[in-house]
Scaffold this active site. Sequence first.
Site, PDB file in Angstrom:
ATOM      1  N   TRP A 144     -12.110  -2.267  -7.781  1.00 11.96           N
ATOM      2  CA  TRP A 144     -12.842  -1.972  -9.034  1.00 11.96           C
ATOM      3  C   TRP A 144     -13.528  -0.619  -8.972  1.00 11.96           C
ATOM      4  O   TRP A 144     -13.909  -0.072 -10.010  1.00 11.96           O
ATOM      5  CB  TRP A 144     -13.901  -3.051  -9.302  1.00 11.96           C
ATOM      6  CG  TRP A 144     -13.335  -4.408  -9.540  1.00 11.96           C
ATOM      7  CD1 TRP A 144     -13.312  -5.443  -8.651  1.00 11.96           C
ATOM      8  CD2 TRP A 144     -12.705  -4.900 -10.734  1.00 11.96           C
ATOM      9  NE1 TRP A 144     -12.700  -6.546  -9.216  1.00 11.96           N
ATOM     10  CE2 TRP A 144     -12.327  -6.236 -10.501  1.00 11.96           C
ATOM     11  CE3 TRP A 144     -12.428  -4.337 -11.992  1.00 11.96           C
ATOM     12  CZ2 TRP A 144     -11.673  -7.032 -11.449  1.00 11.96           C
ATOM     13  CZ3 TRP A 144     -11.784  -5.124 -12.939  1.00 11.96           C
ATOM     14  CH2 TRP A 144     -11.409  -6.450 -12.671  1.00 11.96           C
TER      15      TRP A 144
ATOM     16  N   HIS B 171       2.370   2.812  -8.969  1.00 14.89           N
ATOM     17  CA  HIS B 171       2.218   1.359  -9.132  1.00 14.89           C
ATOM     18  C   HIS B 171       3.435   0.798  -9.871  1.00 14.89           C
ATOM     19  O   HIS B 171       3.979  -0.247  -9.507  1.00 14.89           O
ATOM     20  CB  HIS B 171       0.940   1.029  -9.910  1.00 14.89           C
ATOM     21  CG  HIS B 171      -0.311   1.488  -9.221  1.00 14.89           C
ATOM     22  ND1 HIS B 171      -0.545   1.276  -7.889  1.00 14.89           N
ATOM     23  CD2 HIS B 171      -1.405   2.163  -9.684  1.00 14.89           C
ATOM     24  CE1 HIS B 171      -1.727   1.800  -7.553  1.00 14.89           C
ATOM     25  NE2 HIS B 171      -2.258   2.336  -8.628  1.00 14.89           N
TER      26      HIS B 171
ATOM     27  N   ARG C 164      -5.204  -1.127   8.944  1.00 11.42           N
ATOM     28  CA  ARG C 164      -6.429  -1.907   8.741  1.00 11.42           C
ATOM     29  C   ARG C 164      -6.121  -3.077   7.820  1.00 11.42           C
ATOM     30  O   ARG C 164      -5.100  -3.098   7.137  1.00 11.42           O
ATOM     31  CB  ARG C 164      -7.567  -1.040   8.198  1.00 11.42           C
ATOM     32  CG  ARG C 164      -7.232  -0.303   6.923  1.00 11.42           C
ATOM     33  CD  ARG C 164      -8.410   0.534   6.422  1.00 11.42           C
ATOM     34  NE  ARG C 164      -7.969   1.405   5.333  1.00 11.42           N
ATOM     35  CZ  ARG C 164      -7.578   2.670   5.495  1.00 11.42           C
ATOM     36  NH1 ARG C 164      -7.597   3.213   6.689  1.00 11.42           N
ATOM     37  NH2 ARG C 164      -7.166   3.377   4.467  1.00 11.42           N
TER      38      ARG C 164
ATOM     39  N   ASP D  53       0.830  -1.210   0.000  1.00 18.60           N
ATOM     40  CA  ASP D  53       0.000   0.000   0.000  1.00 18.60           C
ATOM     41  C   ASP D  53       0.863   1.258   0.000  1.00 18.60           C
ATOM     42  O   ASP D  53       1.971   1.271   0.534  1.00 18.60           O
ATOM     43  CB  ASP D  53      -0.919  -0.025   1.235  1.00 18.60           C
ATOM     44  CG  ASP D  53      -2.089   0.931   1.083  1.00 18.60           C
ATOM     45  OD1 ASP D  53      -2.392   1.349  -0.055  1.00 18.60           O
ATOM     46  OD2 ASP D  53      -2.709   1.259   2.116  1.00 18.60           O
TER      47      ASP D  53
ATOM     48  N   SER E 134      -8.367  -4.267   5.386  1.00 19.56           N
ATOM     49  CA  SER E 134      -8.951  -4.045   4.049  1.00 19.56           C
ATOM     50  C   SER E 134      -9.316  -5.362   3.342  1.00 19.56           C
ATOM     51  O   SER E 134      -9.020  -5.545   2.163  1.00 19.56           O
ATOM     52  CB  SER E 134      -8.013  -3.193   3.178  1.00 19.56           C
ATOM     53  OG  SER E 134      -7.775  -1.934   3.763  1.00 19.56           O
TER      54      SER E 134
ATOM     55  N   ARG F 285       0.059   7.534  -2.963  1.00 22.65           N
ATOM     56  CA  ARG F 285       0.645   8.644  -2.196  1.00 22.65           C
ATOM     57  C   ARG F 285       2.091   8.885  -2.589  1.00 22.65           C
ATOM     58  O   ARG F 285       2.544  10.020  -2.664  1.00 22.65           O
ATOM     59  CB  ARG F 285       0.546   8.343  -0.689  1.00 22.65           C
ATOM     60  CG  ARG F 285      -0.807   8.709  -0.103  1.00 22.65           C
ATOM     61  CD  ARG F 285      -1.043   8.042   1.219  1.00 22.65           C
ATOM     62  NE  ARG F 285      -1.391   6.631   1.031  1.00 22.65           N
ATOM     63  CZ  ARG F 285      -1.449   5.754   2.018  1.00 22.65           C
ATOM     64  NH1 ARG F 285      -1.153   6.114   3.246  1.00 22.65           N
ATOM     65  NH2 ARG F 285      -1.807   4.501   1.761  1.00 22.65           N
TER      66      ARG F 285
ATOM     67  N   LEU G  46       9.998 -21.197  -3.101  1.00 21.64           N
ATOM     68  CA  LEU G  46       9.136 -20.158  -2.514  1.00 21.64           C
ATOM     69  C   LEU G  46       7.771 -20.200  -3.184  1.00 21.64           C
ATOM     70  O   LEU G  46       7.684 -20.246  -4.415  1.00 21.64           O
ATOM     71  CB  LEU G  46       9.781 -18.780  -2.717  1.00 21.64           C
ATOM     72  CG  LEU G  46       8.936 -17.555  -2.353  1.00 21.64           C
ATOM     73  CD1 LEU G  46       8.654 -17.495  -0.861  1.00 21.64           C
ATOM     74  CD2 LEU G  46       9.624 -16.263  -2.792  1.00 21.64           C
TER      75      LEU G  46
ATOM     76  N   ARG H 148       1.781  -4.335   6.409  1.00 22.78           N
ATOM     77  CA  ARG H 148       1.106  -3.403   5.510  1.00 22.78           C
ATOM     78  C   ARG H 148       1.921  -2.128   5.468  1.00 22.78           C
ATOM     79  O   ARG H 148       2.120  -1.469   6.490  1.00 22.78           O
ATOM     80  CB  ARG H 148      -0.308  -3.085   5.997  1.00 22.78           C
ATOM     81  CG  ARG H 148      -1.016  -2.103   5.055  1.00 22.78           C
ATOM     82  CD  ARG H 148      -2.460  -1.834   5.428  1.00 22.78           C
ATOM     83  NE  ARG H 148      -3.086  -1.041   4.375  1.00 22.78           N
ATOM     84  CZ  ARG H 148      -4.364  -1.098   4.039  1.00 22.78           C
ATOM     85  NH1 ARG H 148      -5.175  -1.906   4.681  1.00 22.78           N
ATOM     86  NH2 ARG H 148      -4.846  -0.338   3.066  1.00 22.78           N
TER      87      ARG H 148
ATOM     88  N   ARG I 195     -12.230   2.141  -8.258  1.00 21.14           N
ATOM     89  CA  ARG I 195     -11.290   3.229  -8.619  1.00 21.14           C
ATOM     90  C   ARG I 195     -11.570   3.721 -10.037  1.00 21.14           C
ATOM     91  O   ARG I 195     -12.247   3.043 -10.806  1.00 21.14           O
ATOM     92  CB  ARG I 195      -9.853   2.712  -8.509  1.00 21.14           C
ATOM     93  CG  ARG I 195      -9.510   2.396  -7.064  1.00 21.14           C
ATOM     94  CD  ARG I 195      -8.039   2.166  -6.892  1.00 21.14           C
ATOM     95  NE  ARG I 195      -7.755   1.911  -5.494  1.00 21.14           N
ATOM     96  CZ  ARG I 195      -6.546   1.972  -4.955  1.00 21.14           C
ATOM     97  NH1 ARG I 195      -5.502   2.259  -5.710  1.00 21.14           N
ATOM     98  NH2 ARG I 195      -6.380   1.734  -3.671  1.00 21.14           N
TER      99      ARG I 195
HETATM  100  C1  IPE Z   1      -5.735  -2.673  -0.024  1.00 24.72           C
HETATM  101  O1  IPE Z   1      -5.342  -1.356  -0.194  1.00 24.72           O
HETATM  102  C2  IPE Z   1      -5.654  -3.391  -1.317  1.00 24.72           C
HETATM  103  C3  IPE Z   1      -4.320  -3.535  -1.893  1.00 24.72           C
HETATM  104  C4  IPE Z   1      -3.210  -3.056  -1.425  1.00 24.72           C
HETATM  105  C5  IPE Z   1      -4.269  -4.293  -3.098  1.00 24.72           C
HETATM  106  P1  IPE Z   1      -6.386  -0.192  -0.462  1.00 24.72           P
HETATM  107  O2  IPE Z   1      -5.592   1.043  -0.654  1.00 24.72           O
HETATM  108  O3  IPE Z   1      -7.322  -0.578  -1.553  1.00 24.72           O
HETATM  109  O4  IPE Z   1      -7.216  -0.158   0.907  1.00 24.72           O
HETATM  110  P2  IPE Z   1      -8.024   1.004   1.614  1.00 24.72           P
HETATM  111  O5  IPE Z   1      -9.037   1.488   0.625  1.00 24.72           O
HETATM  112  O6  IPE Z   1      -7.059   2.075   1.988  1.00 24.72           O
HETATM  113  O7  IPE Z   1      -8.634   0.360   2.825  1.00 24.72           O
HETATM  114  C1  IPE Z   2      -1.655   0.065  -3.308  1.00 22.71           C
HETATM  115  O1  IPE Z   2      -1.415   1.424  -3.412  1.00 22.71           O
HETATM  116  C2  IPE Z   2      -1.884  -0.603  -4.625  1.00 22.71           C
HETATM  117  C3  IPE Z   2      -3.277  -0.998  -4.868  1.00 22.71           C
HETATM  118  C4  IPE Z   2      -4.288  -0.866  -4.056  1.00 22.71           C
HETATM  119  C5  IPE Z   2      -3.524  -1.602  -6.149  1.00 22.71           C
HETATM  120  P1  IPE Z   2      -2.605   2.464  -3.460  1.00 22.71           P
HETATM  121  O2  IPE Z   2      -2.970   2.677  -4.886  1.00 22.71           O
HETATM  122  O3  IPE Z   2      -3.716   2.041  -2.572  1.00 22.71           O
HETATM  123  O4  IPE Z   2      -1.891   3.751  -2.882  1.00 22.71           O
HETATM  124  P2  IPE Z   2      -2.496   4.801  -1.875  1.00 22.71           P
HETATM  125  O5  IPE Z   2      -3.002   4.029  -0.683  1.00 22.71           O
HETATM  126  O6  IPE Z   2      -3.611   5.497  -2.594  1.00 22.71           O
HETATM  127  O7  IPE Z   2      -1.372   5.688  -1.531  1.00 22.71           O
HETATM  128 MG    MG Z   3      -4.125   2.349  -0.629  1.00 22.99          MG
END
Ligand code: IPE
Ligand code: IPE
Ligand code: MG
Length: 254
Positions: free
Chosen positions: A80, A48, A206, A31, A208, A35, A143, A200, A82
């Site tokens: 989905w 990403h 959390r 995660d 999630s 940001r 692995l 995380r 997003r």
């Molecule tokens: C959880 O992260 C899913 C992945 C990292 C793939 P999110 O960024 O989607 O979770 P929330 O929305 O902050 O809870």
């Molecule tokens: C995690 O990074 C990757 C996925 C959920 C696919 P984010 O895209 O959630 O990044 P933030 O949380 O918005 O920074």
């Molecule tokens: Mg995120």
Amino acid sequence: MARPEPDRAEICRRFGIDGSDLPRHVALILDGNGRWASRRDLPRTEGHRRGEPALWDVVEGGLALGIEWMTVYVFSTENWTRPKDEVEFLLWFNRDILLRRREECLRKGIRIRFMGRRGRPVPRALVETIEESEALTAGCRRLNLTFAFNYGGRAEIVDAVREIAAAAAAGDIDPRRISERTIARHLYVPEMPDPDLLLRSSGEMRISNFLLWQSAYTEFMFPKRLWPDFRRRHLYEAIARFQRRERRYGGIID
Ligand code: IPE
Ligand code: IPE
Ligand code: MG
């Protein structure tokens, strides 16, 4: 000249890890990509993209230390929602990663698996690439690397319940004999051990919807570092801290 890889004993010494008591399964919620990019005025997709070298460094780190199972959360059933562009990017980016990395995984003994729902709206071409990559690396034993993709912990439990209910309706399972083991055997990867450690990145505290059933007694850590800045040394530091925790499983330690 490239420096030689430190061996396992050297990693353990350097990070204060007990090599005889490693977590068997480390799960990671990758995660903070968005940001990471926003702070640099870059599009979220660039975050990403920069998460990929982080992932492979951490996977290489796990391999060097001798971790048996690593599970990475890369796309949730909620992702989905997003913007369409970001979703499209993530779908094709995951396929692209598989196409570029699977031969290397095969050489290194990394067994690739995907856990999650594979039906619509996941594109057929992505499912085909997933299935090919799983078949290609099915014999790998060093692995187990599982990508949680279109994954939701609740969806996984729903899917398990559907299978069990169908077996009960067919007379193959006696409802009175349904146990925790029955449910565990119907999860997406029945042979997967429960995660010992879940990390995380990005400081969010959390779950999630990740590995809800499996994480009943998992140790959680929430390093603040954003995923694209994560490297194997952060995995090693987390494992050293994990080893100082006391796991009680509801019991009492003398
Ligand atoms: C959880 O992260 C899913 C992945 C990292 C793939 P999110 O960024 O989607 O979770 P929330 O929305 O902050 O809870
Ligand atoms: C995690 O990074 C990757 C996925 C959920 C696919 P984010 O895209 O959630 O990044 P933030 O949380 O918005 O920074
Ligand atoms: Mg995120």
